[in-house]
Design a protein around this motif. Structure first.
Motif, PDB file in Angstrom:
ATOM      1  N   LEU A  84       1.133  -1.079   0.061  1.00 32.75           N
ATOM      2  CA  LEU A  84       0.146   0.327  -0.502  1.00 32.75           C
ATOM      3  C   LEU A  84       1.149   1.255   0.565  1.00 32.75           C
ATOM      4  O   LEU A  84       1.713   0.922   0.420  1.00 32.75           O
ATOM      5  N   ALA A  88      -1.258   5.542   2.880  1.00 39.62           N
ATOM      6  CA  ALA A  88      -2.321   3.863   3.187  1.00 39.62           C
ATOM      7  C   ALA A  88      -1.743   3.244   4.232  1.00 39.62           C
ATOM      8  O   ALA A  88      -2.653   2.717   5.675  1.00 39.62           O
ATOM      9  N   THR A 129     -10.466   8.732   5.123  1.00 38.82           N
ATOM     10  CA  THR A 129      -9.640   8.985   4.452  1.00 38.82           C
ATOM     11  C   THR A 129      -8.147   8.127   4.181  1.00 38.82           C
ATOM     12  O   THR A 129      -7.489   8.592   5.161  1.00 38.82           O
ATOM     13  N   VAL A 130      -7.485   8.278   2.832  1.00 36.21           N
ATOM     14  CA  VAL A 130      -6.037   8.519   2.421  1.00 36.21           C
ATOM     15  C   VAL A 130      -5.810   9.113   2.514  1.00 36.21           C
ATOM     16  O   VAL A 130      -6.097   9.548   1.045  1.00 36.21           O
ATOM     17  N   THR A 132      -4.226  12.222  -0.391  1.00 36.90           N
ATOM     18  CA  THR A 132      -3.376  12.052  -1.329  1.00 36.90           C
ATOM     19  C   THR A 132      -2.406  13.453  -1.468  1.00 36.90           C
ATOM     20  O   THR A 132      -2.773  14.630  -0.986  1.00 36.90           O
ATOM     21  N   ARG A 141      -8.677   8.322  -3.102  1.00 37.18           N
ATOM     22  CA  ARG A 141      -8.266   7.611  -1.779  1.00 37.18           C
ATOM     23  C   ARG A 141      -9.083   7.035  -0.381  1.00 37.18           C
ATOM     24  O   ARG A 141      -8.903   7.922   0.388  1.00 37.18           O
ATOM     25  N   ARG A 142     -10.065   6.291  -0.192  1.00 36.31           N
ATOM     26  CA  ARG A 142     -10.384   5.764   0.967  1.00 36.31           C
ATOM     27  C   ARG A 142      -9.489   4.158   1.945  1.00 36.31           C
ATOM     28  O   ARG A 142      -9.638   3.115   0.441  1.00 36.31           O
ATOM     29  N   TYR A 153      -9.309  -1.355   0.475  1.00 35.90           N
ATOM     30  CA  TYR A 153      -8.967  -0.266  -0.478  1.00 35.90           C
ATOM     31  C   TYR A 153      -9.524   0.119  -1.660  1.00 35.90           C
ATOM     32  O   TYR A 153      -9.073  -0.514  -2.039  1.00 35.90           O
ATOM     33  N   THR A 154      -9.327   1.717  -2.169  1.00 35.48           N
ATOM     34  CA  THR A 154      -9.990   2.140  -2.781  1.00 35.48           C
ATOM     35  C   THR A 154      -8.943   3.039  -3.701  1.00 35.48           C
ATOM     36  O   THR A 154      -8.843   3.928  -2.596  1.00 35.48           O
ATOM     37  N   GLN A 155      -8.815   3.513  -4.554  1.00 35.66           N
ATOM     38  CA  GLN A 155      -7.497   4.825  -4.503  1.00 35.66           C
ATOM     39  C   GLN A 155      -8.494   5.373  -5.626  1.00 35.66           C
ATOM     40  O   GLN A 155      -8.211   6.437  -6.532  1.00 35.66           O
ATOM     41  N   ASP A 156      -9.769   4.671  -6.182  1.00 37.77           N
ATOM     42  CA  ASP A 156     -10.349   5.707  -7.126  1.00 37.77           C
ATOM     43  C   ASP A 156     -11.722   5.781  -6.338  1.00 37.77           C
ATOM     44  O   ASP A 156     -13.199   5.970  -7.559  1.00 37.77           O
ATOM     45  N   HIS A 157     -12.170   5.922  -5.484  1.00 34.60           N
ATOM     46  CA  HIS A 157     -13.107   6.587  -4.483  1.00 34.60           C
ATOM     47  C   HIS A 157     -14.512   6.631  -5.255  1.00 34.60           C
ATOM     48  O   HIS A 157     -15.597   5.925  -6.186  1.00 34.60           O
TER      49      HIS A 157
END
Length: 168
Positions: A84, A88, A129-130, A132, A141-142, A153-157
């Motif tokens: 990650l 993250a 929230t991660v 950016t 990112r979340r 993990y999502t990097q694209d909302h």
């Protein structure tokens, strides 16, 4: 007088049926003071299984401890924690510590409206929230955490998720 006897007999029968339906035979046994006779059948009685002695008791193999990461219940691709982004990993550390979080929206219910994560009852998932680098807002990112300990993990909302294999 005869009508009262018939009504009393019917009520007694209905009471017995209700006791059997809702309380099982145990209530009738306690009222009668003796066990209810077993129904007759031509089959031989089934012997009870023996109770294992101390040497025969088996413990489950590989029972995960309280700190063990949950298995991937989603079927989604997984990513090791070490793979990650650093932000993250810091967010994961905050989740484990219970905060404090930098954003007021963190540790709030995630609705899973996209239905990409396994379906669960409302309130099961929480989002975090991660950060950016270079973004002036929360970015896309979340990390979404389930009540069972699993994290995604999502990097694209929320357009896609990967299961986080913690501790690896």
């Amino acid at each position: 007088m005869r009508n009262r006897s018939v009504v009393a007999l019917l009520l007694t029968g209905l009471l017995a049926i209700a006791l059997l339906a809702f309380g099982g035979t145990g209530i009738l046994e306690s009222l009668a003071g003796s066990p209810t006779p077993a129904t007759s059948s031509s089959a031989a009685p089934v012997p009870e299984a023996p109770v294992p002695g101390p040497a025969e008791v088996r413990t489950p193999a590989a029972v995960p401890g309280p700190d063990a990461a949950p298995a991937n219940p989603s079927g989604l691709p997984s990513i090791s924690e070490s793979a990650l982004p650093a932000e993250a990993r810091r967010t994961l550390a905050l989740i484990r510590a219970g905060g404090p979080y930098s954003y007021s929206q963190d540790d709030k219910t995630f609705g899973n409206f996209e239905r990409l994560l396994p379906r669960q009852s409302s309130g099961y998932y929480r989002e975090y929230t991660v950060p950016t680098p270079g973004e002036s807002d929360r970015g896309a990112r979340r990390i979404v955490a389930g009540a069972g300990g699993e994290k995604y993990y999502t990097q694209d909302h929320y357009d896609s998720f990967t299961f986080i294999a913690e501790g690896s």
